[in-house]
Design a protein around this motif. Structure first.
Motif, short mmCIF file in Angstrom:
data_model
loop_
_atom_site.label_atom_id
_atom_site.label_comp_id
_atom_site.label_asym_id
_atom_site.label_seq_id
_atom_site.Cartn_x
_atom_site.Cartn_y
_atom_site.Cartn_z
N THR A 49 27.47 -1.64 36.55
CA THR A 49 26.18 -1.54 37.23
C THR A 49 25.05 -1.88 36.27
O THR A 49 25.06 -1.44 35.12
N TRP A 50 24.12 -2.67 36.76
CA TRP A 50 22.91 -2.98 35.98
C TRP A 50 21.80 -2.07 36.48
O TRP A 50 21.43 -2.10 37.65
N ILE A 51 21.30 -1.23 35.59
CA ILE A 51 20.32 -0.20 35.95
C ILE A 51 18.94 -0.58 35.41
O ILE A 51 18.79 -0.91 34.23
N GLU A 52 17.95 -0.52 36.31
CA GLU A 52 16.54 -0.65 35.93
C GLU A 52 15.76 0.49 36.57
O GLU A 52 16.11 0.96 37.66
N ILE A 53 14.72 0.95 35.86
CA ILE A 53 13.93 2.08 36.35
C ILE A 53 12.47 1.64 36.52
O ILE A 53 11.88 1.05 35.61
N TYR A 54 11.92 1.95 37.70
CA TYR A 54 10.53 1.64 38.03
C TYR A 54 9.77 2.96 38.20
O TYR A 54 10.37 3.99 38.50
N TYR A 55 8.44 2.88 38.03
CA TYR A 55 7.63 4.08 38.19
C TYR A 55 6.50 3.82 39.17
O TYR A 55 6.09 2.68 39.43
N SER A 56 5.98 4.92 39.72
CA SER A 56 4.86 4.86 40.65
C SER A 56 3.89 5.98 40.31
O SER A 56 4.31 7.08 39.94
N LEU A 57 2.60 5.70 40.44
CA LEU A 57 1.57 6.72 40.24
C LEU A 57 0.88 7.11 41.54
O LEU A 57 -0.12 7.82 41.53
N ASP A 58 1.42 6.61 42.66
CA ASP A 58 0.83 6.94 43.96
C ASP A 58 1.90 7.41 44.94
O ASP A 58 1.91 7.01 46.10
N ASP A 59 2.81 8.23 44.42
CA ASP A 59 3.84 8.86 45.27
C ASP A 59 4.75 7.83 45.94
O ASP A 59 5.16 7.99 47.08
N GLY A 60 5.07 6.75 45.21
CA GLY A 60 6.04 5.79 45.71
C GLY A 60 5.50 4.72 46.62
O GLY A 60 6.29 3.94 47.18
N LYS A 61 4.19 4.60 46.76
CA LYS A 61 3.64 3.54 47.61
C LYS A 61 3.73 2.18 46.92
O LYS A 61 3.97 1.16 47.57
N ASN A 62 3.51 2.18 45.64
CA ASN A 62 3.58 0.94 44.85
C ASN A 62 4.40 1.21 43.60
O ASN A 62 4.20 2.22 42.91
N TRP A 63 5.32 0.29 43.32
CA TRP A 63 6.21 0.46 42.17
C TRP A 63 5.86 -0.55 41.09
O TRP A 63 5.54 -1.70 41.38
N ILE A 99 0.34 11.00 41.19
CA ILE A 99 1.61 11.55 41.70
C ILE A 99 2.72 10.66 41.17
O ILE A 99 2.92 9.55 41.65
N LEU A 100 3.43 11.16 40.17
CA LEU A 100 4.41 10.35 39.45
C LEU A 100 5.76 10.39 40.15
O LEU A 100 6.23 11.44 40.58
N ALA A 101 6.37 9.24 40.26
CA ALA A 101 7.72 9.15 40.82
C ALA A 101 8.45 8.03 40.10
O ALA A 101 7.84 7.13 39.53
N PHE A 102 9.76 8.11 40.13
CA PHE A 102 10.60 7.07 39.53
C PHE A 102 11.60 6.57 40.56
O PHE A 102 12.01 7.30 41.46
N GLU A 103 11.99 5.34 40.39
CA GLU A 103 13.02 4.75 41.24
C GLU A 103 14.06 4.07 40.34
O GLU A 103 13.71 3.25 39.49
#
Length: 279
Positions: A49-63, A99-103
């Motif tokens: 599996t190739w894993i990449e991590i994205y972040y958002s500062l608006d509760d996942g609206k924009n990554w 609002i921090l989130a990760f994907e």
């Protein structure tokens, strides 16, 4: 020291591609870094599996991303299980305010099939010396040789537990002594199948032999004088013919353990084990 302002911690969304699952994602602040943990499941041995991590500062609206200043289980990930990543947040961002989130984004890739060699020292109750060699990709083959290095030469008579079979010893009698000799030999080959990254199954057949012989003394009835020694082959405990061989191999990194069972003509059965390396 810069302060990290995190208004809300949330579990990130999980992506499932080609039966690949990312679950149990959490993150927390550790000093000036953020530790991201996730669990990777259902990882077939022929895939990674190739894993990449994205972040958002608006509760996942924009990554945004993928993250660059990270270390740990990102990029090419070979095996499933619990994973951990550390993000050096201030090397990428001046501050976190929102609002921090990760994907975690997982994409499945096929491994280039490369064969592996397995070399095992194997032993059983009757054959303490044995070697097994296997060559495996997804499917493969193996050969095994086992022995106890002892030999049983020809016997004078065959016997069962009641006595000598179908022999006329007129004017003589015999006494079985407390001495016996045994021998074991087997050679087999077959197929190996890799069930998962850590487990292999093998089954095959070949030729096997086990002999048990008892020493006896032959005497004259007339004067009870000893004539000579006899070797009697105990037929209930002696076998030769088709040897069946099967079992499993468990690996941990480059080390492996085996456990299985072998038998001759479906009558004599014994457990076996082994220890070896994968290269």
């Amino acid at each position: 020291m810069r302060k990290v302002v995190i208004i809300f911690f949330c579990l990130l969304a999980c992506i499932s591609l080609h039966a690949q699952e990312v679950q149990d994602v959490t993150f927390k602040r550790v000093g000036n870094t953020i530790e991201i943990c996730y669990r990777l499941q259902h990882l077939p041995p022929r895939q990674y599996t190739w894993i990449e991590i994205y972040y958002s500062l608006d509760d996942g609206k924009n990554w945004q991303g993928p993250l660059k200043r990270i270390a740990g289980d990102v990029g090419r990930v070979e095996y499933g299980g619990k994973k951990r990543v550390e993000w050096d947040v201030f090397s990428e961002l001046e501050k976190i305010n929102g609002i921090l989130a990760f994907e975690v984004r997982a994409s499945v890739e096929e491994k280039e099939e490369r064969g592996e060699n397995i070399l095992l020292y194997s032993l059983s109750e009757t054959a303490p010396l044995g070697l097994m060699f296997a060559r495996v990709c997804r499917w493969g083959w193996f050969v095994r040789l086992k022995t106890d290095v002892r030999s049983c030469r020809g016997s004078d008579y065959e016997c069962n537990r009641s006595g000598i079979i179908n022999r006329d010893l007129r004017e003589t009698y015999y006494r079985v002594e407390d001495e016996e000799r045994k021998s074991r030999f087997g050679v087999s080959g077959g197929i190996v199948y890799r069930l998962s990254h850590s487990f292999y199954f093998f089954v095959g057949g070949g030729y096997g032999q086990r002999r048990v012989q008892w020493r006896a003394s032959l005497y004259k009835y007339v004067d009870d004088s000893k004539m000579r020694d006899l070797w009697l082959q105990c037929e209930p405990d002696s076998f030769s013919g088709v040897e069946l061989d099967g079992g499993g191999i468990f690996r941990y990194r480059r080390l492996c353990l085996s456990a299985g069972m072998s038998g001759i003509n479906g009558k004599f059965w014994e457990l076996s084990g082994g220890l070896g390396i994968i290269f």
